[in-house]
Design a protein around this motif. Structure first.
Motif, PDB file in Angstrom:
ATOM      1  N   LEU A 452       0.818  -1.210   0.000  1.00  0.00           N
ATOM      2  CA  LEU A 452       0.000   0.000   0.000  1.00  0.00           C
ATOM      3  C   LEU A 452       0.853   1.261   0.000  1.00  0.00           C
ATOM      4  O   LEU A 452       0.387   2.328  -0.391  1.00  0.00           O
ATOM      5  CB  LEU A 452      -0.930   0.005   1.220  1.00  0.00           C
ATOM      6  CG  LEU A 452      -1.972  -1.114   1.279  1.00  0.00           C
ATOM      7  CD1 LEU A 452      -2.662  -1.125   2.633  1.00  0.00           C
ATOM      8  CD2 LEU A 452      -2.991  -0.931   0.159  1.00  0.00           C
ATOM      9  N   ASN A 453       2.104   1.146   0.456  1.00  0.00           N
ATOM     10  CA  ASN A 453       2.999   2.299   0.491  1.00  0.00           C
ATOM     11  C   ASN A 453       3.709   2.537  -0.844  1.00  0.00           C
ATOM     12  O   ASN A 453       4.372   3.565  -1.016  1.00  0.00           O
ATOM     13  CB  ASN A 453       4.076   2.103   1.575  1.00  0.00           C
ATOM     14  CG  ASN A 453       3.484   1.922   2.952  1.00  0.00           C
ATOM     15  OD1 ASN A 453       3.547   0.843   3.510  1.00  0.00           O
ATOM     16  ND2 ASN A 453       2.910   2.975   3.494  1.00  0.00           N
ATOM     17  N   LYS A 454       3.590   1.586  -1.752  1.00  0.00           N
ATOM     18  CA  LYS A 454       4.388   1.641  -2.974  1.00  0.00           C
ATOM     19  C   LYS A 454       4.169   2.928  -3.766  1.00  0.00           C
ATOM     20  O   LYS A 454       5.135   3.569  -4.213  1.00  0.00           O
ATOM     21  CB  LYS A 454       4.062   0.432  -3.847  1.00  0.00           C
ATOM     22  CG  LYS A 454       4.876   0.356  -5.130  1.00  0.00           C
ATOM     23  CD  LYS A 454       4.532  -0.902  -5.933  1.00  0.00           C
ATOM     24  CE  LYS A 454       5.298  -0.928  -7.244  1.00  0.00           C
ATOM     25  NZ  LYS A 454       4.958  -2.148  -8.033  1.00  0.00           N
ATOM     26  N   TYR A 479       9.557  -4.792   8.457  1.00  0.00           N
ATOM     27  CA  TYR A 479       9.059  -5.510   7.289  1.00  0.00           C
ATOM     28  C   TYR A 479       8.939  -4.538   6.114  1.00  0.00           C
ATOM     29  O   TYR A 479       8.429  -3.416   6.250  1.00  0.00           O
ATOM     30  CB  TYR A 479       7.683  -6.123   7.556  1.00  0.00           C
ATOM     31  CG  TYR A 479       7.019  -6.648   6.289  1.00  0.00           C
ATOM     32  CD1 TYR A 479       7.436  -7.847   5.715  1.00  0.00           C
ATOM     33  CD2 TYR A 479       6.012  -5.920   5.666  1.00  0.00           C
ATOM     34  CE1 TYR A 479       6.860  -8.315   4.548  1.00  0.00           C
ATOM     35  CE2 TYR A 479       5.431  -6.383   4.494  1.00  0.00           C
ATOM     36  CZ  TYR A 479       5.854  -7.581   3.938  1.00  0.00           C
ATOM     37  OH  TYR A 479       5.287  -8.031   2.782  1.00  0.00           O
ATOM     38  N   ILE A 480       9.445  -4.967   4.959  1.00  0.00           N
ATOM     39  CA  ILE A 480       9.287  -4.205   3.715  1.00  0.00           C
ATOM     40  C   ILE A 480       8.777  -5.148   2.644  1.00  0.00           C
ATOM     41  O   ILE A 480       9.367  -6.222   2.410  1.00  0.00           O
ATOM     42  CB  ILE A 480      10.615  -3.563   3.257  1.00  0.00           C
ATOM     43  CG1 ILE A 480      11.228  -2.702   4.364  1.00  0.00           C
ATOM     44  CG2 ILE A 480      10.383  -2.708   2.015  1.00  0.00           C
ATOM     45  CD1 ILE A 480      12.572  -2.104   3.983  1.00  0.00           C
ATOM     46  N   VAL A 484       8.157  -3.084  -2.869  1.00  0.00           N
ATOM     47  CA  VAL A 484       8.805  -1.837  -2.461  1.00  0.00           C
ATOM     48  C   VAL A 484      10.325  -1.987  -2.530  1.00  0.00           C
ATOM     49  O   VAL A 484      11.047  -1.084  -2.967  1.00  0.00           O
ATOM     50  CB  VAL A 484       8.360  -1.432  -1.040  1.00  0.00           C
ATOM     51  CG1 VAL A 484       9.105  -0.189  -0.573  1.00  0.00           C
ATOM     52  CG2 VAL A 484       6.858  -1.199  -1.006  1.00  0.00           C
ATOM     53  N   VAL A 485      10.828  -3.156  -2.100  1.00  0.00           N
ATOM     54  CA  VAL A 485      12.270  -3.424  -2.190  1.00  0.00           C
ATOM     55  C   VAL A 485      12.724  -3.333  -3.643  1.00  0.00           C
ATOM     56  O   VAL A 485      13.762  -2.727  -3.970  1.00  0.00           O
ATOM     57  CB  VAL A 485      12.592  -4.819  -1.607  1.00  0.00           C
ATOM     58  CG1 VAL A 485      14.058  -5.184  -1.885  1.00  0.00           C
ATOM     59  CG2 VAL A 485      12.324  -4.846  -0.123  1.00  0.00           C
ATOM     60  N   GLN A 486      11.934  -3.922  -4.526  1.00  0.00           N
ATOM     61  CA  GLN A 486      12.268  -3.890  -5.956  1.00  0.00           C
ATOM     62  C   GLN A 486      12.244  -2.467  -6.490  1.00  0.00           C
ATOM     63  O   GLN A 486      13.087  -2.073  -7.297  1.00  0.00           O
ATOM     64  CB  GLN A 486      11.286  -4.772  -6.723  1.00  0.00           C
ATOM     65  CG  GLN A 486      11.724  -5.091  -8.141  1.00  0.00           C
ATOM     66  CD  GLN A 486      10.835  -6.133  -8.790  1.00  0.00           C
ATOM     67  OE1 GLN A 486       9.618  -6.148  -8.580  1.00  0.00           O
ATOM     68  NE2 GLN A 486      11.421  -7.020  -9.570  1.00  0.00           N
ATOM     69  N   LEU A 487      11.296  -1.661  -6.021  1.00  0.00           N
ATOM     70  CA  LEU A 487      11.191  -0.271  -6.447  1.00  0.00           C
ATOM     71  C   LEU A 487      12.442   0.504  -6.044  1.00  0.00           C
ATOM     72  O   LEU A 487      13.014   1.256  -6.862  1.00  0.00           O
ATOM     73  CB  LEU A 487       9.944   0.371  -5.819  1.00  0.00           C
ATOM     74  CG  LEU A 487       9.741   1.866  -6.064  1.00  0.00           C
ATOM     75  CD1 LEU A 487       9.441   2.123  -7.533  1.00  0.00           C
ATOM     76  CD2 LEU A 487       8.600   2.395  -5.203  1.00  0.00           C
ATOM     77  N   GLU A 515      19.881  -7.289  -1.841  1.00  0.00           N
ATOM     78  CA  GLU A 515      19.112  -6.858  -3.022  1.00  0.00           C
ATOM     79  C   GLU A 515      19.719  -5.590  -3.623  1.00  0.00           C
ATOM     80  O   GLU A 515      19.647  -5.358  -4.823  1.00  0.00           O
ATOM     81  CB  GLU A 515      17.665  -6.574  -2.603  1.00  0.00           C
ATOM     82  CG  GLU A 515      16.876  -7.803  -2.200  1.00  0.00           C
ATOM     83  CD  GLU A 515      16.075  -8.369  -3.358  1.00  0.00           C
ATOM     84  OE1 GLU A 515      16.184  -7.836  -4.474  1.00  0.00           O
ATOM     85  OE2 GLU A 515      15.364  -9.355  -3.145  1.00  0.00           O
ATOM     86  N   PHE A 516      20.319  -4.752  -2.739  1.00  0.00           N
ATOM     87  CA  PHE A 516      20.796  -3.448  -3.188  1.00  0.00           C
ATOM     88  C   PHE A 516      22.301  -3.434  -3.497  1.00  0.00           C
ATOM     89  O   PHE A 516      22.851  -2.403  -3.855  1.00  0.00           O
ATOM     90  CB  PHE A 516      20.530  -2.394  -2.112  1.00  0.00           C
ATOM     91  CG  PHE A 516      19.095  -2.325  -1.662  1.00  0.00           C
ATOM     92  CD1 PHE A 516      18.066  -2.470  -2.571  1.00  0.00           C
ATOM     93  CD2 PHE A 516      18.782  -2.102  -0.326  1.00  0.00           C
ATOM     94  CE1 PHE A 516      16.738  -2.400  -2.160  1.00  0.00           C
ATOM     95  CE2 PHE A 516      17.462  -2.028   0.090  1.00  0.00           C
ATOM     96  CZ  PHE A 516      16.437  -2.189  -0.825  1.00  0.00           C
TER      97      PHE A 516
END
Length: 523
Positions: A452-454, A479-480, A484-487, A515-516
């Motif tokens: 929902l935060n995306k 928690y993420i 969102v992590v992909q964004l 991931e980053f």
């Protein structure tokens, strides 16, 4: 938990108070439902003894509920006979048992606390508003009718109070004031507060009865007539008493309309019960939690038995439960003892109970209502912030001006709106017009970042000015969401380089850092 035996004395005292509150409500709700008066007593006795024993809740008190009166009244009329209606009550109990077995009670975990608080406060306000007419001797409306539009008179809650002023009785007012004085004294005067032999409510009732008997004996105009007193059925013989029980018409089980009524009763009764259980747990001074699935099993068993012997359907009831807690009840001994007292009352002393002025009982309920709707509750919710106080206020107003289920439904909708709004809103949102060149832009993520935060995060990243220094802080985040992590990863790989943005990540867990990797410096 401490040894339950230490609560025995206060539990018995609480049971007496709940009995005094439940007695007129059982009769009033039965009358409002178009059922025999004795049917309300049956439901109250089973709710106290049977459901009380089977329930996992130490505080909840069950009995006939105001929220079912309209359904019961319509069902008795549409089904054609009371015996056919009893068949529907038995089936409703079966459905509740099934709901318990499939663990449908877990839905109660999703009731927001601000809505539960609002419901309790609204019930307190309704109790006060509904008891004011009874407190001044205007007893036209049934006890237990908590709807805004009164089913018997057609008045609303406020117009009924205005009418009550025109028909007030000085004797009833006197007894109410004396009863209130006694109840307040038992909460304020140290000597009486330490007096644990009898509850203040019982003293108030005895004082009211004695005072009215003095009025009658002296021929005073202050004497209260029988229609303003408790009105228990009084069988003339044992056969008359047995004749008050009814059994279902089992031949009607094949009728579709019986099943429809049963499903309706099961759904409404279950929702009201779950709401009450959540409220009871919130009010519990010992902060215990109730197995809601076990409660549905207990309620279903109680309704099956009630239907089999002529009682109306029951739920866990907030008014009785709050009376129990406020009177010192801490274990199910209080609930069971109130059921036993109801049974003894109808068997042994109906003529004595029929001397109790309704004004006495109104005073007890007024005190209960005040405790539920105390100004301290409003102050607490106000300090909790707008996301808590607005759904709370909406629930209060909605319940007062509609009924319990409709009001809670409205409160839930508003609460969900604010939950979604809070999730959609990032803790930090960049405003270009307030940015000064050279400043570090700190973006602090919330504790839980869902899908929902995306949209909000994407908008924030897109509005970052070229050449800026940005810190994304996840120190408080546990928690993420993967999207969102992909964004953020894509922005690190492409978006930040296109705008020459120096980006630093702070507080991210190791699995997110992987991931980053190769895209940005991190701490």
């Amino acid at each position: 938990m401490r040894n339950k035996a230490i609560y025995f004395k206060t539990d018995i005292q609480a049971g007496v108070v709940v009995f005094l509150v439940a007695l007129p409500l059982c009769l009033g709700i039965a009358l409002a439902s178009g059922a025999p008066l004795f049917a309300g007593i049956i439901s109250g006795v089973i709710g106290g003894i049977v459901v009380g024993a089977l329930s996992k809740s130490q505080l909840s008190v069950s009995g006939p509920a105001a929220g079912l009166t309209a359904i019961v009244l319509a069902a008795i009329s549409s089904l054609g006979s009371y015996e056919t209606f009893l068949m529907a009550v038995v089936l409703a109990g079966v459905f509740q048992v099934i709901l318990g077995l499939v663990k449908a009670g877990t839905i109660s975990n999703y009731f927001p606390s601000n809505v539960i608080e609002g419901m309790l406060t609204a019930i307190g306000i309704i109790i006060i508003l509904k008891q004011l007419p009874h407190a001044i001797g205007y007893d036209v409306d049934n006890e237990g009718d908590f709807f805004f539009i009164e089913t018997k008179t057609g008045h609303n809650t406020f117009s009924a109070i205005v009418d009550a002023v025109n028909y007030s009785h000085l004797g009833a007012i006197t007894i109410t004031l004396v009863s209130l004085a006694i109840l307040i004294a038992f909460t304020k005067v140290d000597f009486l507060k330490k007096l644990k032999v009898v509850p203040g409510a019982l003293v108030a009732v005895v004082a009211g009865v004695v005072l009215n008997e003095v009025f009658k004996a002296s021929g005073s105009s202050l004497a209260i007539s029988q229609e303003h007193l408790v009105n228990l059925p009084m069988p003339k013989s044992f056969n008359d008493f047995i004749g008050q029980f009814s059994t279902p018409d089992f031949s009607s089980i094949a009728k579709p309309e019986v099943w429809i009524v049963a499903l309706t009763i099961a759904a409404v009764a279950s929702i009201e019960t779950l709401l009450c259980i959540e409220a009871a747990d919130k009010l519990d001074p010992l902060k215990r939690y109730t197995n809601s699935n076990a409660e549905l099993l207990a309620q279903g068993t109680g309704n099956m038995l009630s239907g089999l012997i002529g009682g109306i359907p029951m739920t866990s009831v907030i008014v009785r439960t709050s009376a129990n807690i406020n009177s010192g009840g801490r274990t199910k001994t209080a609930t069971i003892s109130h059921g036993i007292l109801l049974l003894i009352a109808v068997l042994a002393i109906p003529s004595v109970l029929n001397k109790i002025p309704l004004a006495c009982l109104a005073a007890i309920l007024l005190m209960i209502g005040y405790k539920l709707a105390s100004p301290k509750v409003f102050m607490h919710m106000w300090k909790s912030g707008k996301y808590q106080v607005i759904p709370f206020i909406v629930t209060v107003v909605a319940v007062v001006f509609t009924d319990l289920l409709e009001g809670v439904a409205i409160g839930l909708v508003v609460s969900i709106f604010f939950i979604l709004r809070a999730n959609l809103k990032l803790a930090y949102f960049f405003k270009r017009e307030e940015y000064h060149e050279g400043e570090v832009i700190n973006i602090k993520l919330a504790q839980e970042v869902s899908f929902l935060n995306k949209a909000a995060i994407k908008q924030t990243l897109n509005h970052l000015p070229a050449g800026s220094k940005v810190v994304i802080d996840a120190s408080d985040t546990f928690y993420i969401d993967h999207d969102v992590v992909q964004l953020i990863r894509d922005f690190l790989a492409i978006g930040s380089k296109d705008k020459d943005i120096e980006l630093t990540l702070v507080g991210f867990k190791d699995d997110y850092k992987m991931e980053f990797s190769n895209h940005v410096s991190s701490n």
